[in-house]
Design an enzyme around this catalytic site. Structure first.
Site, PDB file in Angstrom:
ATOM      1  N   HIS A   1     -10.034-106.680 -26.124  1.00 46.98           N
ATOM      2  CA  HIS A   1     -10.764-107.548 -27.044  1.00 46.98           C
ATOM      3  C   HIS A   1     -12.076-106.862 -27.385  1.00 46.98           C
ATOM      4  O   HIS A   1     -12.792-106.414 -26.493  1.00 46.98           O
ATOM      5  CB  HIS A   1     -11.028-108.902 -26.387  1.00 46.98           C
ATOM      6  CG  HIS A   1     -11.471-109.947 -27.361  1.00 46.98           C
ATOM      7  ND1 HIS A   1     -12.681-109.892 -27.997  1.00 46.98           N
ATOM      8  CD2 HIS A   1     -10.854-111.066 -27.816  1.00 46.98           C
ATOM      9  CE1 HIS A   1     -12.786-110.941 -28.802  1.00 46.98           C
ATOM     10  NE2 HIS A   1     -11.697-111.662 -28.706  1.00 46.98           N
TER      11      HIS A   1
ATOM     12  N   ARG B   1     -17.363-114.122 -34.630  1.00 46.93           N
ATOM     13  CA  ARG B   1     -17.274-113.305 -35.842  1.00 46.93           C
ATOM     14  C   ARG B   1     -16.698-114.109 -36.998  1.00 46.93           C
ATOM     15  O   ARG B   1     -17.092-113.929 -38.142  1.00 46.93           O
ATOM     16  CB  ARG B   1     -16.430-112.054 -35.576  1.00 46.93           C
ATOM     17  CG  ARG B   1     -17.225-110.938 -34.908  1.00 46.93           C
ATOM     18  CD  ARG B   1     -16.341-109.771 -34.520  1.00 46.93           C
ATOM     19  NE  ARG B   1     -15.437-110.131 -33.432  1.00 46.93           N
ATOM     20  CZ  ARG B   1     -14.163-109.825 -33.377  1.00 46.93           C
ATOM     21  NH1 ARG B   1     -13.605-109.128 -34.337  1.00 46.93           N
ATOM     22  NH2 ARG B   1     -13.442-110.198 -32.349  1.00 46.93           N
TER      23      ARG B   1
END
Ligand SMILES: Cc1cc2nc3c(=O)[nH]c(=O)nc-3n(C[C@H](O)[C@H](O)[C@H](O)COP(=O)(O)OP(=O)(O)OC[C@H]3O[C@@H](n4cnc5c(N)ncnc54)[C@H](O)[C@@H]3O)c2cc1C
Ligand code: SF4
Ligand code: SF4
Ligand code: FES
Lengths: 227, 543
Positions: B328, B348
């Site tokens: 990740h 994000r």
């Protein structure tokens, strides 16, 4: 990194550990191979409830071992299991009323309002706030306030009225999710569409597409704008 | 500011470039650029950290060395005089693993009237599912369709995915969401009941359903509560499976569990075993992040040590895509105490940008995870990373940008778990950027299954992260929670139905282990270790 070593006491036994560690890491550093008292290691599961005090201070403190740094002269013990009353119920057999919550957890009405629970919650939840909401029959509010509960049970361990409020709150959230929250029309509709095979052909077309063509379709797919 | 001095000054550069970045939108990469980036910087493409398996159904395939050692290990039951003829329990369906997939399987099998036992390593619900923050995908909005979802999943997985599994995933998805709602999961909704949905990396539509940033926890605690409300289901906690049981034909007939509470240290000679005889077995043991491939930190749960893969492999099950892991892109790089923990992709999705030491963007923040992770590794290798006091490199994730783009208060409202996580160490997410570096997050592959979760070993089913094929070589955010529910339910269904076709009079043997040992010997292999690992060992005096 400069290691600053400090003294801590694990269930009365003296250990010297770096001060940069969390309580969980300090236990492991001291040689404990943990089985109970550890789960996610990230503040999400409530397995690592810990009680401690600092030498010289009479007050008991509560924390998640995986989220709390060690302090000098910490005297700590884990609470790997806290027996908590959990009545069985079947959500599918409930109607979703506030009275049902109080029928299943009648003891909620005995809250003294002392607010000890709120002070002990590592998630900074207004525990008394949701307990009061349950007593008033406001399920949506109880569900909302208690949402971030990780079911660690620390608020239960300190409650003079011995209420297992986190379980009652979970029931409220489930009732809210199933009975009280407005349902999505688009979800129902999509399930129907899938059942009637509306997308079968489109998916079959993608499945049978030569890889190079599929890659092109992918690269050229339009993307929903952010706003 | 909670950052120590050098970091503090670097953080101000981030604030300085903010006005300029507000006007800028970083271009997406084309297919060729992505490929190049992956080949040069993604950990999957390294050669020095992989081994080639020498025995078992996947002999000849490559996999990270840490996993290869366990897959080629020998049984913990070797040299024990365990009597397996008298089972402690009998059931139709034995579910191994008490995370999302295991609980979903158990509930559906119970709905069908099967006698179900759930055996799990730690507490019920202590699982990766509990930690998932970001969300769960399902194409249920008007502008979306399962076909678009299908295309996104395949593109994300580099077109390597097993198409039938993807089709099943996307077409079962809306029903999976409804099933969860009926169990009482509180999804984020608009006042008219429509789902609030957002983008995730690699999605072409906003189809990520959320429950604040506790989506997995909300799903897990609901499933666990439902399971506990069914007294007819037996739950054995602190009871990891350490070996499957088979009959003379090599079909699965149950499992041997280790009682962790009574056995104390897993290395102690006084093991306490539990023998379960089962008509069908569902493996739902999740991932293997705690094997720390290539020395990476991990976002995974304590018990994520790939046990299910080891058990299934030894019993003859074929694995798929075990040469690809997901790193990740945004694991915590600072503070030291929470290194490797996840900074959810939702950050994000909400608009936070990734910046190098100069406060400059270097990648479109919502490329697929493998691409973003590679870009961060590149930036740090080029010396454009931010070096922390713990002497590791990271890049900035500009969280205050969210407040500018979406209004003050958004960070606290949308990311309570993250805010709390950082506030514990004095960092205010809405005012200060944070430092991130890729963390080992997901096992893209696992035991090969068909859409009903069948493996090539009769009566053995696998669901969730322990299975392989759905996500190809890279998984998109929100498709794992979906996978867990969709295939968990399917495994429960298929296992319960299949159990009806079998007599209760099953033979319990460990003959598959004899075969395994012969194979090891034939290949002149001396196992490096016993396996499965069960729990990682962090007691070493290292920090
Ligand atoms: C921090 C984090 C965030 C994530 N965020 C998202 C997200 O936003 N969206 C998304 O879709 N996915 C997300 N994921 C991925 C997703 O949560 C997992 O892949 C998924 O939940 C796996 O579910 P599972 O049921 O297969 O395994 P798990 O939930 O991990 O459950 C496995 C269970 O098996 C048990 N077990 C292991 N070995 C044994 C054994 N030998 N015997 C018995 N029991 C055993 C474990 O203790 C555990 O209870 C995230 C993962 C992590 C770690
Ligand atoms: S409300 Fe109680 S059980 Fe929930 S997180 Fe707070 S202290 Fe723990
Ligand atoms: S600690 Fe118990 S009695 Fe006190 S306010 Fe909380 S619930 Fe009520
Ligand atoms: S180990 Fe899960 S909250 Fe600490």
């Amino acid at each position: 990194m400069g290691e600053n070593m400090i003294d801590i006491y694990i269930m009365g036994e003296h250990h010297r550990v770096p001060d940069s560690l969390t309580i969980l890491q300090a236990l492991e550093y001291a040689g404990y191979r943990l089985i109970r008292g550890v789960g996610c290691r990230g503040g999400f599961c409530g397995a690592c409830a810990t009680v401690y005090r600092i030498a010289g201070d009479y007050r008991l403190k509560f924390a998640l071992a995986c989220q709390t740094k060690v302090e000098p002269n910490m005297q700590l013990a884990m609470i790997p299991y806290f027996p908590a009353h959990q009545p069985r119920y079947r959500l599918s057999e409930l109607k979703g009323t506030a009275q049902e919550v109080l029928n299943i957890y009648p003891e909620m009405l005995t809250c003294y309002g002392c607010n000890t629970c709120t002070k002990s919650c590592p998630q900074e939840i207004d525990v008394l706030g949701y307990v009061s909401a349950i007593i008033r029959g406001d399920i949506p509010l109880a569900a909302d306030i208690s949402f971030d509960c990780i079911m660690c049970g620390l608020c239960v361990s300190r409650c003079p009225a011995e209420l297992v409020k986190h379980h009652a709150a979970l029931l409220c959230r489930r009732i809210y999710g199933k009975f009280l929250a407005p349902r999505s029309e688009h979800l129902k509709q999509r399930i129907q569409e899938v059942k009637t095979g509306k997308f079968t052909a489109a998916i079959a077309e993608l499945k049978n597409m030569p890889p190079e063509e599929l890659k092109k379709v992918y690269a050229n797919r339009d993307i929903e704008p952010e706003e | 500011m909670a950052y120590p001095s050098p970091l503090n000054e670097l953080a101000t550069r981030v604030a300085q470039t903010r006005p300029e970045r507000l006007k800028q939108s970083f271009p997406r990469l084309n297919a060729e650029e992505k490929n190049k980036l992956l080949h040069e910087y993604h950990p999957d493409y390294r050669t020095d950290t992989f081994s080639t398996l020498r025995v078992g159904p996947n002999a000849g395939d490559r996999t990270p060395r840490e996993l290869a050692i366990l897959l080629e290990g020998e049984s913990l039951l070797k040299e024990t005089s365990l009597s397996i003829n008298q089972p402690d329990y009998d059931c139709d369906v034995l579910v191994i693993g008490g995370g999302g997939a295991g609980c979903a399987a158990a509930l559906i099998a119970d709905d069908l009237g099967a006698k179900v036992i759930v055996a799990t390593k730690l507490r019920l619900g202590d699982a990766n599912t509990m930690m998932a923050q970001g969300g769960i995908q399902a194409a249920d909005k008007d502008n979306d369709s399962p076909a678009l979802h299908y295309l996104d999943v395949l593109g994300g997985g580099h077109f390597a995915n097993t198409p039938e599994l993807v089709e099943t995933l996307v077409t079962d998805a809306p029903e999976a969401i409804q099933w969860l709602e009926d169990l009482g999961v509180m999804f984020d909704k608009n006042p008219d009941g429509s789902m609030k949905t957002i983008h995730g990396g690699g999605t072409s539509r906003k189809r990520m359903h959320t429950a604040r940033d506790y989506t997995g926890a909300e799903i897990m605690r609901t499933l666990r509560d439902e399971l506990k409300s069914r007294p007819q289901i037996t739950v054995l906690e602190f009871s990891p499976a350490i070996e499957l049981l088979t009959d003379s034909n090599g079909t699965v007939t149950g499992a041997v569990l280790l009682n962790l509470n009574l056995s104390g240290n897993a290395l102690s000679p006084n093991y306490h075993y539990t023998i379960v005889r089962a008509k069908t077995v569902v493996i739902a043991t999740g991932g293997s992040g705690r094997l720390h491939y290539q020395g990476f930190p991990t976002s995974n749960h304590y018990g994520a040590t790939g046990d299910g893969l080891v058990l299934a492999y030894r019993a003859g099950a074929r694995l798929a895509f075990i040469d690809t892991m997901q790193y990740h892109p945004t694991g915590v790089a600072y503070p030291q105490q929470i290194i490797g923990q996840l900074v959810t992709e939702k950050v994000r999705s909400l608009g936070a940008q990734l910046l190098n030491v100069d406060g400059q963007q270097f990648i479109f923040p919502l490329e697929t995870r493998d691409v973003v992770a590679s870009a961060i590794i590149r930036e740090c290798q080029k010396g454009k990373g931010v070096v922390t006091p713990g002497n590791i490199s990271g890049v900035w994730l500009d969280t205050p940008m969210i407040e500018i783009l979406r209004g003050p208060g958004t960070v606290k409202r949308e990311l309570p778990a993250m805010v709390r996580q950082f506030a514990r160490f004095g960092i205010e997410l809405d005012k200060e950027p944070i430092l991130v570096y890729p963390t080992l997050h997901y096992q893209n592959g696992g035991v090969a299954i068909d859409p009903d979760c069948r493996t090539n070993v009769p009566f053995l089913f696998v669901a969730g992260e322990a299975s392989g094929g759905v996500h190809g070589r890279n998984r998109l955010m929100g498709n794992s929670l979906l996978d867990v529910i969709v295939f968990g339910r399917r495994a429960g269904n298929a296992a319960a139905q299949t159990a009806r076709t079998r007599t209760a009079n099953l033979e319990l043997t460990l003959k598959h282990l004899e075969k395994w040992d012969q194979e090891l010997q034939k290949n002149n292999l001396a196992p490096v270790t016993k396996s499965p690992l069960i729990l990682p060992d962090y007691t070493k005096k290292e920090v």
